[in-house]
Design a protein around this motif. Sequence first.
Motif, short mmCIF file in Angstrom:
data_model
loop_
_atom_site.label_atom_id
_atom_site.label_comp_id
_atom_site.label_asym_id
_atom_site.label_seq_id
_atom_site.Cartn_x
_atom_site.Cartn_y
_atom_site.Cartn_z
N VAL B 50 0.82 -1.21 0.00
CA VAL B 50 0.00 0.00 0.00
C VAL B 50 0.86 1.27 0.00
N PHE B 54 0.88 4.20 -2.75
CA PHE B 54 0.65 5.58 -2.37
C PHE B 54 1.64 6.51 -3.07
N PHE B 207 -5.71 16.75 3.87
CA PHE B 207 -5.47 15.33 3.68
C PHE B 207 -3.97 15.03 3.72
N TYR B 210 -3.08 14.78 7.21
CA TYR B 210 -3.54 13.49 7.73
C TYR B 210 -2.57 12.39 7.37
N HIS B 214 -0.60 10.42 10.17
CA HIS B 214 -1.26 9.14 10.36
C HIS B 214 -0.40 8.01 9.81
N TYR B 217 0.03 4.67 11.52
CA TYR B 217 -1.09 3.75 11.69
C TYR B 217 -1.58 3.18 10.36
N GLY B 218 -1.57 3.99 9.31
CA GLY B 218 -2.03 3.52 8.02
C GLY B 218 -0.93 3.72 6.99
N PRO B 219 -1.26 3.52 5.72
CA PRO B 219 -0.26 3.78 4.69
C PRO B 219 0.06 5.26 4.61
N ILE B 228 1.70 15.28 -1.81
CA ILE B 228 0.30 15.73 -1.90
C ILE B 228 0.21 17.22 -1.55
#
Lengths: 111, 328, 90
Positions: B50, B54, B207, B210, B214, B217-219, B228
């Motif tokens: 992932v 990304f 975003f 984020y 983040h 915890y996530g990708p 981004i």
Amino acid sequence: MVLHWLSEACLLAGSFLLLTGALGFLRFPDIYARIHACGVTETLATSLILVALLLKSEAALPQVKLLFILLFLMFSGPTASHALAKAAWQGGVRPRATRDAGERPASPAGR
Amino acid sequence: MELLVDIALLSMLVATAVSLILVRGLVASIMLTSIYGLLSASFFVTMDAVDVAFTEAAVGAGVSPLLLLMTVALVGRVEQQPRKRHIAFPLLLVTVTGVLLIVGTLDMPPFGSADAPALQHVAPRYLQQSGEEIGIPNVVTSVLASYRAYDTLGEVLVIFTAGIAVILVLMLPGRRGSVPDDAGRQRPRNVVVNVVSKILIPFMLLFALYVQFHGEYGPGGGFQAGVIFASGIILYGLLYGLPSVCRVIPPPVVEALAALGVLLYALTGVLALLDGRPFLDYSVLATDPVTAQYLGITAIELGVGVTVASVIITIFYAFAAHLSEAQR
Amino acid sequence: MLTLTVVVILAVMLAGLARAFFARNVYDRVLAANLFGTKTVLLIAAISYLFGSPDFLDIAVVYALINYISVIGVLRVTEMRVIAQQEDKG
């Protein structure tokens, strides 16, 4: 249970709309008709499929993300279509109908 | 089902690659490159990579086609017909390389096999211990930002160097750091696009933040967040012109931030040195090792994000300055 | 049903790819790339439910953002070129 069938129905309708959009995208004669075919079906089909996924999910974070995608696509999809049509017009691409009426494209729109 | 998706994506990938070779118009190639980026990122998603997906989504499908397009806008859009004379030698070279690569893949273990070399050496330790040692769910982030933080520092330095190289090559003489002054120049404005983008840009930046914070915890993480964030700024610049975006974030500030990100990263490591521990040992930051890891990873990810975002914005500024110069 | 949707999305992506290759002008290709991008968002969202890993949704969000940026960017740059060409002529 109701949610499940509702979500399945949304998926089916969304898939059907996607197919019609793709058909129009492949078969329509000029760029404006193709933008129409894609842009219109795409927004509804995308919304339907995302709503179906929304109904399928239980956790909060995926729902928020899906909602974010949904809102974003609802804003950006039509805007992109509009910008594309406008750019094509400014770039000198003319619809088929006016071309048949005798008007040539104003400038070659670039190969 | 997974197999079907894989087959469909891979065959489309091959079709895109072949048509990339066949197409002559440069804008067409760039659009196909963008599609290629989208496709390979979807493929990475199906392979569960992932974080890679990304990066590929943000860089391969987003920023790099934009930069390529700006280049094409500067140099013209039709590729020259290749000369037919020296076709034999390149063909031989390509064939030999291709055959060697295919022969090389025969020795590779099948996808996902347990005795693959990549899963033998240190990987089991990372996978089994990182939960206790680092305490964050995303193993990719713990490997990148903690176990292999030194390598990541090298990557950030590479990006920083690339930014400097672009500044050196593309910066217009006598204009370094100054805001271009063609503010009065009117472009045909597209009201709908401008208004909608104005609504959407804050959400993009949000975003990005984020993704930045983040990443444990996530990708995601610093690299992706930086790209981004920079894309949001680039969108603003494309719509409102270089002078406006230069008023928002002046070029000297961006260049300073690019260096500051690398400094933040390296200084986190130096802190450990001052306490007599190895470089980038985070345990100096707090008494509890897991908290220390968390603090260290957050700090260096922030450094990475700042550097990546600034370098990409710098590259955009350099290209855009050339474009507006060429339009005069 | 989700499987059917994924198959349909893949088919539509294929159509977009074909159009991108055989397009007559830039705008056609931009349209194809845009279609492709939105379908990728949907594909990844659908796959994340099909394979049961909600982390994938982050990628879908990125795609939604990036796709919009690249379409607008492409149009803006082609617009710049059109302006430049018109100024050359006039």
